[in-house]
Design an enzyme around this catalytic site. Structure first.
Site, mmCIF file in Angstrom:
data_model
loop_
_atom_site.group_PDB
_atom_site.id
_atom_site.type_symbol
_atom_site.label_atom_id
_atom_site.label_comp_id
_atom_site.label_asym_id
_atom_site.label_seq_id
_atom_site.Cartn_x
_atom_site.Cartn_y
_atom_site.Cartn_z
ATOM 1 N N LEU A 578 0.826 -1.208 0.000
ATOM 2 C CA LEU A 578 0.000 0.000 0.000
ATOM 3 C C LEU A 578 0.852 1.245 0.000
ATOM 4 C CD1 LEU A 578 -2.714 -0.828 2.651
ATOM 5 C CD2 LEU A 578 -3.099 -0.380 0.246
ATOM 6 N N GLY A 581 6.546 3.480 4.487
ATOM 7 C CA GLY A 581 6.799 4.525 5.468
ATOM 8 C C GLY A 581 8.267 4.535 5.794
ATOM 9 N N PHE A 583 9.743 3.472 8.338
ATOM 10 C CA PHE A 583 10.281 2.330 9.067
ATOM 11 C C PHE A 583 9.620 1.023 8.693
ATOM 12 C CE2 PHE A 583 11.793 5.921 11.268
ATOM 13 C CZ PHE A 583 13.046 5.544 11.704
ATOM 14 N N ASP A 701 2.692 13.868 15.877
ATOM 15 C CA ASP A 701 3.097 13.889 14.465
ATOM 16 C C ASP A 701 1.885 14.022 13.556
ATOM 17 O OD1 ASP A 701 4.887 13.974 12.405
ATOM 18 O OD2 ASP A 701 5.171 11.803 12.282
HETATM 19 N N1 LIG Z 1 -4.402 1.802 7.421
HETATM 20 C C1 LIG Z 1 -4.004 2.062 6.193
HETATM 21 N N2 LIG Z 1 -4.838 1.880 5.153
HETATM 22 C C2 LIG Z 1 -4.430 2.162 3.897
HETATM 23 N N3 LIG Z 1 -3.212 2.611 3.569
HETATM 24 C C3 LIG Z 1 -2.322 2.793 4.571
HETATM 25 C C4 LIG Z 1 -2.664 2.540 5.919
HETATM 26 N N4 LIG Z 1 -1.593 2.828 6.682
HETATM 27 C C5 LIG Z 1 -0.631 3.248 5.851
HETATM 28 N N5 LIG Z 1 -1.055 3.239 4.571
HETATM 29 C C6 LIG Z 1 -0.293 3.615 3.381
HETATM 30 O O1 LIG Z 1 1.072 3.307 3.593
HETATM 31 C C7 LIG Z 1 1.874 4.477 3.529
HETATM 32 C C8 LIG Z 1 2.963 4.430 4.544
HETATM 33 O O2 LIG Z 1 2.409 4.403 5.834
HETATM 34 P P1 LIG Z 1 3.269 4.620 7.141
HETATM 35 O O3 LIG Z 1 4.323 3.578 7.199
HETATM 36 O O4 LIG Z 1 2.312 4.713 8.265
HETATM 37 O O5 LIG Z 1 3.929 6.000 6.858
HETATM 38 P P2 LIG Z 1 4.623 6.909 7.935
HETATM 39 O O6 LIG Z 1 6.102 6.732 7.742
HETATM 40 O O7 LIG Z 1 4.102 8.267 7.653
HETATM 41 O O8 LIG Z 1 4.191 6.436 9.268
HETATM 42 C C9 LIG Z 1 0.901 5.621 3.770
HETATM 43 O O9 LIG Z 1 1.313 6.794 3.126
HETATM 44 C C10 LIG Z 1 -0.389 5.109 3.160
HETATM 45 O O10 LIG Z 1 -0.410 5.372 1.769
#
Ligand SMILES: Nc1ncnc2c1ncn2[C@@H]1O[C@H](COP(=O)(O)OP(=O)(O)O)[C@@H](O)[C@H]1O
Ligand SMILES: *[C@@H]1O[C@H](CO)[C@@H](O)[C@H](O)[C@H]1NC(C)=O
Ligand SMILES: *[C@@H]1O[C@H](CO)[C@@H](O)[C@H](O)[C@H]1NC(C)=O
Ligand SMILES: *[C@@H]1O[C@H](CO)[C@@H](O)[C@H](O)[C@H]1NC(C)=O
Ligand SMILES: *[C@@H]1O[C@H](CO)[C@@H](O)[C@H](O)[C@H]1NC(C)=O
Ligand SMILES: *[C@@H]1O[C@H](CO)[C@@H](O)[C@H](O)[C@H]1NC(C)=O
Length: 917
Positions: A578, A581, A583, A701
């Site tokens: 999806l 991020g 990490f 954040d």
């Molecule tokens: N619960 C979710 N449902 C759908 N897409 C998600 C969800 N969580 C994260 N994503 C997708 O994965 C990407 C990376 O998420 P994440 O690892 O949480 O990023 P960050 O480094 O900002 O925490 C997000 O930009 C989003 O597109």
């Protein structure tokens, strides 16, 4: 005598090939017996050369012509007919002949074949092969023929003058063979099932009479090639699916009859058509022709009809803006989508891709991204003087970017990215957001180059974890400035980090009261990505997971086995990714009951081994934090060095994508109604977080990339799962700075003081982004505008300025504008310098509620039922699945106890408590 001798030699040679040696008598006798009702004047008792309308050569041995035109015969033509080696002309039209046609293959003398108006049923293979003398072929009006195609081998018949095959079961395309027929004058192929486009080899041909009308499925493409067929005098192409504009036919001076009706023609009728000297008959009805209603000289019998898209119902010039946009459409080859929606004489009245100012007079927005348009960018855009936003990205446009567009005084956004444009890159004024990446040939020969984009650094703010927002973009105005801004930001980051380290060292003693369950996020100085920070060593000794501070949530953990997560994510396959991020990678998963989940997979390298230890205890608590505007953390999994977090799935991605990258993602821009609704959702989610029991959770954040959207564009705050929990009423000092540049409250950045007002500040920044469509840090902007808060707070000093700062895609009416001003005011309030000057989230909710109420959805379903059923935990869903499937040991380390009953009924049943405060 010599020729005679030669002749007999040839004959004896032919007799080896042909069954009948002596003469054509046997064939003619066969022909006579195949016809029922002998043609008058034909008799088996007389020599065939004496039959009526049969011609023979001088030796009276060979037939050269058979004329049975309208002879009232039926029956068939025998296959032996092809043995009439000297036959030049066969005319059997207007009879009732039936059956299979004879093959004419190798009949090199044959010049004329008339088969039309019969009832033949089939055609042998290669029946016209090697007819090198053929001049006329007519098979029209044989409507019961089996389907056949125009044979490409016809190119051997280079003397062809006339080819008639109307209503003759022709299928397939018109082959591109017309370069082989320099003498072809008449081509009639009406009433068949020909498809495809006009062959390019029509160009330059001498065809005068062209009938292609009434194809069952329809010929398609443009008729542009007609402009090169200067000998044309009659053109029937009606009842097809031809498209595009009517070409310039001014070289076709003989043209007197032009039937264009019942097609899909678009565009302006060329004035040259009205001036054709010999035009006598023209039909145009049932097309989508545009522009001024055509006016032909009185000698022309013109049928124009009422089903076209002319700007007026009578001759006369169109509105100037309409005329300009027609030039725009012309450069795009008059696509049908424009012809269908650009109707009438007012471009501000429901024209697709067009937005106008609030008075509905001047065009301010042209948004044609992702329409599959080809053609070029019309310089006529420069005449739309009020134009603020011009989006042409993700099409197949070619040619140059007209440099005259730099004169558009009000232009703010110009996006031509991802086309096939070439030529120089025009220099736009600094306040124009000009995006042109993804055009390989653009600016190729220029010294400033940019190599067609990519010169602009990735992402809006440097800590955008997705980092994909601008990876293929280029920006002239941003280029240099971007570099400077990034350097400054990184420098500030380093300074902050270093001074932090010092501060932490000096004040180490103070930190011992930080809760053991702390799992701070940290700011990386290199990429600013937030994530799961290791717990500082000085805290470790206290990290016994003392949950007494949060008694309400004491209870079960929600462990999910790695096998289950493997299964539902298709073994963490690339297709299920999806997003990525800072990490870890986020995967999409689907439970057998169709429930969708998002699985975030982190490696210990990213989290830090110490953080790993704290993981489990913390998660057990956070899986219970449920609110309809918080993305539910459904469970977790520990697998060796991996930690996996399971969230509810949010199908519409992040607010950041919808605000800043909507074109790239093919989204519609958010309306103000959607924006203010999202703002309220976020405010409610954060308010809940801040007031969780006696405990205060601080997100730390908040930013658009942490706000996820449901199918109906309702928002939930994400990434709160590892928030800082602070003692009520007090602030704590962070060991490491978390958060993202652009959203950091000044006191937090400077001293590390964390209170709920840190979130309020970030929320204020998000409101500014929602209003302006600009990122908190925008390196494409000039320095004085790149930091949104600084710039926007200056805008707020004089309310008159707000209108100019609004996201140009919004173009608000008065009521909307009022709403925007209220939100702008709230944004200013939330970003006040001193924390105590900022309101709490409850106030933000109170300000936003009446603004959303104006548009309160009438259907309650819109509010309910999106996302996962948050009353059912993931383990419950899995348990149900397990029961349904009858699978036994699916969840080996599954140990969940439902503690819903221990949660107080008010404040935690998020559905019922939604509007309590
Ligand atoms: N619960 C979710 N449902 C759908 N897409 C998600 C969800 N969580 C994260 N994503 C997708 O994965 C990407 C990376 O998420 P994440 O690892 O949480 O990023 P960050 O480094 O900002 O925490 C997000 O930009 C989003 O597109
Ligand atoms: C036509 O002539 C070619 C050779 O010129 C020969 O191969 C072919 O069999 C002939 N076809 C018929 C039907 O006679
Ligand atoms: C017409 O031609 C199209 C395309 O070749 C074909 O799909 C269709 O079946 C044909 N229709 C008839 C009635 O022959
Ligand atoms: C018309 O002829 C010119 C010159 O041969 C050629 O370049 C052009 O492509 C032709 N136009 C069309 C529409 O075929
Ligand atoms: C114009 O075409 C129509 C239909 O084909 C025909 O009936 C009419 O006689 C034609 N008029 C002229 C002037 O050719
Ligand atoms: C609309 O355009 C006209 C002509 O281009 C201009 O004179 C007028 O000021 C514009 N109106 C607005 C509201 O921008």
């Amino acid at each position: 005598m010599a020729t005679r001798h030669y002749h007999s030699l040839l004959l004896s040679f032919l007799s080896l090939l042909l069954l009948s040696a002596a003469d054509d008598a046997a064939v003619m006798s066969k022909l006579l017996s195949s016809l029922s009702a002998a043609p008058s004047g034909w008799s088996s008792s007389t020599h065939f050369c004496d039959w009526r309308n049969v011609n023979c050569d001088s030796t009276s041995s060979f037939v050269t012509g058979i004329d049975l035109n309208a002879a009232a015969v039926s029956g068939t033509l025998p296959p032996e007919l092809n043995q009439l080696s000297q036959l030049k002309s066969l005319a059997v039209q207007r009879n009732s002949l039936t059956g299979t046609l004879p093959s004419f293959e190798n009949m090199t003398s044959l010049e004329q074949i008339f088969l039309d108006n019969n009832d033949f049923t089939s055609i042998p293979n290669n029946f016209l092969l090697r007819l090198t003398s053929l001049q006329t072929f007519s098979i029209s009006e044989n409507m019961n023929l089996d389907q056949w195609e125009i044979p490409s081998y016809l190119t051997e018949s280079t003397n062809l003058v006339t080819f008639y095959a109307s209503n003759a079961s022709l299928n397939g395309i018109i082959p591109d063979i017309f370069g082989s027929f320099p003498n072809l004058q008449s081509l009639r192929l009406s009433y068949n099932n020909l498809t495809g486009s006009l062959p390019g080899s029509f160009s330059g041909s001498d065809i005068q009479n062209l009938w292609l009308n009434n194809q069952r499925q329809g010929l398609s493409g443009t008729i542009d090639v007609l402009s090169n067929m200067t000998q044309l005098y009659q053109v029937w192409v009606h009842d097809n699916t031809f498209s595009g504009g009517i070409p310039d036919l001014s070289k076709c001076t003989n043209l007197f009859d032009l039937q264009l009706r019942d097609n899909r023609f678009t565009g302006v009728v060329p004035p040259s058509l009205m001036n054709l000297p010999n035009l006598a008959n023209i039909t145009l009805q049932n097309n989508k022709l545009q522009g001024p209603y055509p006016k032909f000289p009185s000698r022309v019998q013109a049928t124009i009809g009422t089903t076209n898209s002319f700007c007026l119902d009578e001759p006369g010039p169109c509105d100037p803006q309409v005329s300009i946009l027609l030039h725009v459409a012309e450069a795009l080859g008059y696509p049908m989508s424009l012809a269908e929606s650009w109707e009438g004489n007012n471009a501000c009245q429901d024209w697709r891709f067009i937005n106008c100012d609030s008075q509905g007079r001047n065009v301010t927005v042209v948004n044609m991204g992702r329409q599959g348009f080809s053609g070029s960018i019309s310089p006529a855009f420069a005449n739309l003087t009020s134009l603020r936003t011009l989006i042409l990205s993700d099409n197949n446009l070619t040619g140059v970017i007209p440099s005259i567009l730099t004169t558009l005084a009000n232009l703010q956004i110009f996006d031509v990215s991802n086309n096939n444009l070439s030529g120089p890159i025009p220099m736009f004024p600094g306040n124009v957001r000009f995006t042109y990446g993804g055009n390989l040939l653009l600016g190729k020969n220029e010294s400033n180059g940019g190599g067609g984009g990519g010169s602009r650094a990735a992402g809006g703010n440097p800590s955008d974890p997705n980092g994909n927002s601008g990876s293929s973009k280029g920006s002239v105005s941003g280029g240099m400035i971007a570099g400077v801004v990034i350097a400054v930001v990184i420098f500030v980051g380093v300074v902050l980090f270093v001074s932090y380290k010092c501060y932490v060292k000096r004040h180490q003693k103070r930190f011992t009261r930080i809760e053991g369950s702390e799992l701070g996020k940290e700011m990386s100085t290199t990429n600013g990505i937030n994530g799961y920070g290791g717990v500082p060593s000085e805290v470790q000794s206290h990290s016994s997971g003392d949950h007494s501070e949060i008694p309400v949530f004491e209870g079960g953990n929600v462990v999910i086995s790695i096998q289950v997560l493997r299964q539902v994510t298709n073994n963490f396959s690339e297709e299920n990714v999806l997003g990525r991020g800072g990490f870890g990678v986020v995967y999409k998963g689907e439970l057998p009951d169709g429930t969708k989940i998002a699985v975030k997979r982190m490696e210990s390298g990213a989290i830090g081994t110490k953080g790993m230890n704290e993981f489990q205890a913390e998660i057990a608590v956070l899986t219970k934090v449920r609110h309809r505007h918080l993305v539910a953390l459904l469970g977790y999994c520990i697998n060796g060095n991996e930690r996996l977090l399971v969230y509810e799935y949010m199908p519409q991605g992040t607010l950041g994508q919808h605000l800043f990258e909507w074109q790239e993602h093919g989204y519609k821009p958010l309306t103000w109604k959607q924006r203010v609704t999202i703002a309220l959702d976020v405010a409610r989610g954060v308010e809940y977080l801040h007031s969780l029991a006696q405990q205060s959770f601080i997100h730390r954040d908040l930013k658009p990339s942490n706000i996820l959207l449901s199918d109906v564009m309702r928002a939930k705050v994400a990434d709160f799962g590892l928030v800082r929990n602070a003692p009520d009423g007090k602030y704590s000092i962070e060991t490491r700075l978390a958060g993202t540049f652009g959203y950091l409250a000044p006191e937090y950045a400077a001293t590390g003081r964390v209170t709920t007002k840190v979130d309020v500040y970030a929320f204020g920044v998000i409101l500014m982004e929602i209003i302006t469509g600009r990122k908190a840090l925008d390196e494409t902007m000039p320095d004085e505008r790149s930091h949104l808060v600084t710039w926007f707070r200056r805008v707020l000093i004089n309310k008159e300025n707000i209108r100019k700062s609004i996201d140009p895609i919004l173009d608000p009416d008065d009521e909307t504008y009022e709403s925007i001003c209220k939100v702008a005011e709230l944004a200013g309030h939330c970003t006040a310098r001193e924390p105590f000057q900022r309101p709490d989230m409850g106030h933000a909710v109170n300000v936003l509620v009446p603004l959303v109420e104006q548009w309160k959805p009438s259907k309650p379903e819109e509010e309910e039922g999106y996302g996962i059923n948050i009353n059912m935990s993931l383990p419950q869903a899995l348990q149900r699945w397990q029961a349904d499937e009858g699978t036994s040991r699916m969840f080996d380390d599954f140990s969940y106890s439902n503690t819903q009953s221990s949660i107080p009924p008010s404040g935690f049943d998020s559905f019922s408590s939604m509007d309590c405060r």
